[in-house]
Design a protein around this motif. Sequence first.
Motif, PDB file in Angstrom:
ATOM      1  N   GLY A  90      89.230   4.308  76.542  1.00 53.02           N
ATOM      2  CA  GLY A  90      88.120   4.302  75.882  1.00 53.02           C
ATOM      3  C   GLY A  90      87.093   5.279  76.375  1.00 53.02           C
ATOM      4  N   PRO A  91      85.778   5.273  76.426  1.00 49.26           N
ATOM      5  CA  PRO A  91      84.871   6.000  76.913  1.00 49.26           C
ATOM      6  C   PRO A  91      85.009   6.399  78.257  1.00 49.26           C
ATOM      7  CG  PRO A  91      83.527   4.398  76.133  1.00 49.26           C
ATOM      8  CD  PRO A  91      85.069   4.017  75.814  1.00 49.26           C
ATOM      9  N   GLY A  92      85.066   7.564  78.808  1.00 46.54           N
ATOM     10  CA  GLY A  92      84.794   7.789  80.284  1.00 46.54           C
ATOM     11  C   GLY A  92      83.397   8.126  80.274  1.00 46.54           C
ATOM     12  N   ASN A  93      83.102   9.474  80.352  1.00 42.19           N
ATOM     13  CA  ASN A  93      81.845  10.129  80.680  1.00 42.19           C
ATOM     14  C   ASN A  93      81.185  10.368  79.122  1.00 42.19           C
ATOM     15  OD1 ASN A  93      82.145  10.670  83.477  1.00 42.19           O
ATOM     16  ND2 ASN A  93      83.362  12.342  83.213  1.00 42.19           N
ATOM     17  N   MET A  94      81.818  10.180  78.247  1.00 44.20           N
ATOM     18  CA  MET A  94      81.285  10.723  77.091  1.00 44.20           C
ATOM     19  C   MET A  94      80.019  10.282  76.441  1.00 44.20           C
ATOM     20  SD  MET A  94      83.403  10.911  73.382  1.00 44.20           S
ATOM     21  CE  MET A  94      84.463  12.092  74.224  1.00 44.20           C
ATOM     22  N   LEU A  95      79.746   8.946  76.444  1.00 43.82           N
ATOM     23  CA  LEU A  95      78.697   8.092  76.048  1.00 43.82           C
ATOM     24  C   LEU A  95      77.515   8.180  76.985  1.00 43.82           C
ATOM     25  CD1 LEU A  95      80.245   4.688  74.537  1.00 43.82           C
ATOM     26  CD2 LEU A  95      79.731   6.990  73.415  1.00 43.82           C
ATOM     27  N   ASP A 116      84.062  -3.956  70.340  1.00 45.68           N
ATOM     28  CA  ASP A 116      84.755  -2.883  69.678  1.00 45.68           C
ATOM     29  C   ASP A 116      86.439  -3.188  69.581  1.00 45.68           C
ATOM     30  OD1 ASP A 116      86.086  -0.021  69.171  1.00 45.68           O
ATOM     31  OD2 ASP A 116      84.061   0.282  68.591  1.00 45.68           O
ATOM     32  N   PRO A 117      86.995  -2.843  68.348  1.00 47.49           N
ATOM     33  CA  PRO A 117      88.293  -3.393  68.281  1.00 47.49           C
ATOM     34  C   PRO A 117      89.171  -2.441  69.029  1.00 47.49           C
ATOM     35  CG  PRO A 117      87.198  -3.822  66.034  1.00 47.49           C
ATOM     36  CD  PRO A 117      86.194  -2.720  66.917  1.00 47.49           C
ATOM     37  N   TYR A 118      88.699  -1.086  69.273  1.00 44.46           N
ATOM     38  CA  TYR A 118      89.676  -0.352  70.036  1.00 44.46           C
ATOM     39  C   TYR A 118      90.010  -0.901  71.264  1.00 44.46           C
ATOM     40  CZ  TYR A 118      91.913   3.674  72.475  1.00 44.46           C
ATOM     41  OH  TYR A 118      92.761   4.427  73.156  1.00 44.46           O
ATOM     42  N   PHE A 119      89.168  -1.658  72.105  1.00 42.57           N
ATOM     43  CA  PHE A 119      89.585  -2.023  73.485  1.00 42.57           C
ATOM     44  C   PHE A 119      90.611  -3.071  73.353  1.00 42.57           C
ATOM     45  CE2 PHE A 119      84.923  -0.909  73.916  1.00 42.57           C
ATOM     46  CZ  PHE A 119      85.254   0.316  74.757  1.00 42.57           C
ATOM     47  N   GLN A 120      90.656  -3.823  72.142  1.00 49.80           N
ATOM     48  CA  GLN A 120      91.854  -4.904  71.978  1.00 49.80           C
ATOM     49  C   GLN A 120      93.040  -4.226  71.497  1.00 49.80           C
ATOM     50  OE1 GLN A 120      88.177  -5.925  71.307  1.00 49.80           O
ATOM     51  NE2 GLN A 120      88.517  -6.432  73.196  1.00 49.80           N
ATOM     52  N   LEU A 121      92.960  -3.015  71.008  1.00 45.22           N
ATOM     53  CA  LEU A 121      94.321  -2.519  70.492  1.00 45.22           C
ATOM     54  C   LEU A 121      95.519  -2.408  71.714  1.00 45.22           C
ATOM     55  CD1 LEU A 121      93.327   0.637  68.488  1.00 45.22           C
ATOM     56  CD2 LEU A 121      94.364  -1.495  67.790  1.00 45.22           C
ATOM     57  N   ALA A 122      96.851  -2.762  71.351  1.00 45.24           N
ATOM     58  CA  ALA A 122      97.811  -2.530  72.384  1.00 45.24           C
ATOM     59  C   ALA A 122      98.094  -1.127  72.297  1.00 45.24           C
ATOM     60  CB  ALA A 122      99.099  -3.071  71.738  1.00 45.24           C
ATOM     61  N   PRO A 127     100.893   2.132  72.427  1.00 44.93           N
ATOM     62  CA  PRO A 127     100.311   3.445  72.673  1.00 44.93           C
ATOM     63  C   PRO A 127      98.795   3.521  71.756  1.00 44.93           C
ATOM     64  CG  PRO A 127     102.107   3.834  71.034  1.00 44.93           C
ATOM     65  CD  PRO A 127     101.878   2.246  71.647  1.00 44.93           C
ATOM     66  N   LYS A 128      97.884   4.189  72.382  1.00 41.13           N
ATOM     67  CA  LYS A 128      96.743   4.469  71.464  1.00 41.13           C
ATOM     68  C   LYS A 128      95.997   5.573  72.373  1.00 41.13           C
ATOM     69  CE  LYS A 128      93.936   0.684  74.257  1.00 41.13           C
ATOM     70  NZ  LYS A 128      92.966  -0.330  73.952  1.00 41.13           N
ATOM     71  N   SER A 129      95.160   6.085  71.462  1.00 40.96           N
ATOM     72  CA  SER A 129      94.156   7.301  72.034  1.00 40.96           C
ATOM     73  C   SER A 129      93.206   7.314  71.095  1.00 40.96           C
ATOM     74  CB  SER A 129      95.203   8.550  72.049  1.00 40.96           C
ATOM     75  OG  SER A 129      95.684   8.671  70.806  1.00 40.96           O
ATOM     76  N   THR A 130      91.921   7.921  71.552  1.00 39.03           N
ATOM     77  CA  THR A 130      90.986   7.995  70.743  1.00 39.03           C
ATOM     78  C   THR A 130      90.167   9.329  71.155  1.00 39.03           C
ATOM     79  OG1 THR A 130      88.839   6.818  70.246  1.00 39.03           O
ATOM     80  CG2 THR A 130      89.522   6.569  72.579  1.00 39.03           C
ATOM     81  N   GLY A 131      88.828   9.277  70.781  1.00 37.16           N
ATOM     82  CA  GLY A 131      88.146  10.584  70.971  1.00 37.16           C
ATOM     83  C   GLY A 131      86.563  10.521  70.561  1.00 37.16           C
ATOM     84  N   ARG A 132      85.815  11.742  70.667  1.00 32.57           N
ATOM     85  CA  ARG A 132      84.461  11.606  70.276  1.00 32.57           C
ATOM     86  C   ARG A 132      84.314  11.169  68.631  1.00 32.57           C
ATOM     87  NH1 ARG A 132      80.651  14.205  72.858  1.00 32.57           N
ATOM     88  NH2 ARG A 132      81.930  15.525  74.007  1.00 32.57           N
TER      89      ARG A 132
END
Length: 367
Positions: free
Chosen positions: A189-194, A230-236, A238-243
Amino acid sequence: MISGQYIGVMSGTSLDGVDVALVDINPSSVIQKASYSHPMPSDIKQDILAVCQGQLTTLSQIGQLDLRLGILFAEAVLGLLQQHQINPSDILAIGNHGQTVWHQPQGQYPFTMQLGDNNRVAAMTQIKTVGDFRRKDMAFGGQGAPLVPAFHQALLAVPDERRMILNIGGIANLSLLIPGTDVSGFDTGPGNMLMDAWIQKHQQQGFDRDAIWARQGNINFPLLSAMLSDPYFQLAAPKSTGREHFNLKWINQFIEEFPHIAPQDVQATLAELTAVSIANHIRDAGGCDRLLVCGGGGRNPLLMERLSRLLPETLVGLTDSYGISGDDMEAIAFAWLAARTIAGLPGNIPSVTGASKLTVLGAVYSP
């Protein structure tokens, strides 16, 4: 692997500059010889931000930005060559990641888009350039990300220790190097972005140096809990995300419920969100003996403190202690991936990305 000198170019989601690394690669070693950081012009940064969060745009804007970024990446490479008095003919290839402006690995039509005209890079530098690394993996059903775990496996895996490599850039991603199992990895999920977006809005600073502003605030735990839903944190994986998912709009949808919260309290909460979401993913993956951190977030003392506190059974340190600069990790990795492409060797790991097969990544652009 064809032995020789390669250059890696990385412009990440943090948009804090273009990292360039000169790397000597042979079948038994990867040695960084030099590095160079090229500034990201403010007008290009703003134009990237103007198209990468779901805003209306035009083909003209995209085409012009593609060209401008190609010129920028070429200038970054030329800057390294000039600074270290290196002849372009001494370089076998450039690995250019490009600037991600949209990453959509799910849905009916999954795709990823990195801008930065590689034809222009090859022409201006007179060096063979490898780019467009992610779409071949996606063509075989993968997420196209993360790609760096293959590099982490080659250089940092050991047979007698459960290791994870954590890159904290704009987005945070993990490589799981667990003896006796296939390598895996994913974006947490977010690193420094937010944090960067929030301090830019309220303090007109590109990032929170040494977490000074975050330390002035207090964590708002109801806000943190809402964000972690946020649902992303519960996704299994492989997963990837971005801005396109984690951005200022994402923050604002949560703080509407907290109209009187101080900006510095939001910053403290965003820092905790990054640390907790990473730690949760590590625990869910079975934990590790050693967590090696790279990327800009490794220079954030608050994040490092919180990871150590949240993972008391894990030794938390920097990849620098193991011979790989945390600041240059991804640039070095894309030099290595370019070397694999030139040699006709696969660069993805299906257990990481979900692709159906190993495949050679990227396209080669000759000068």
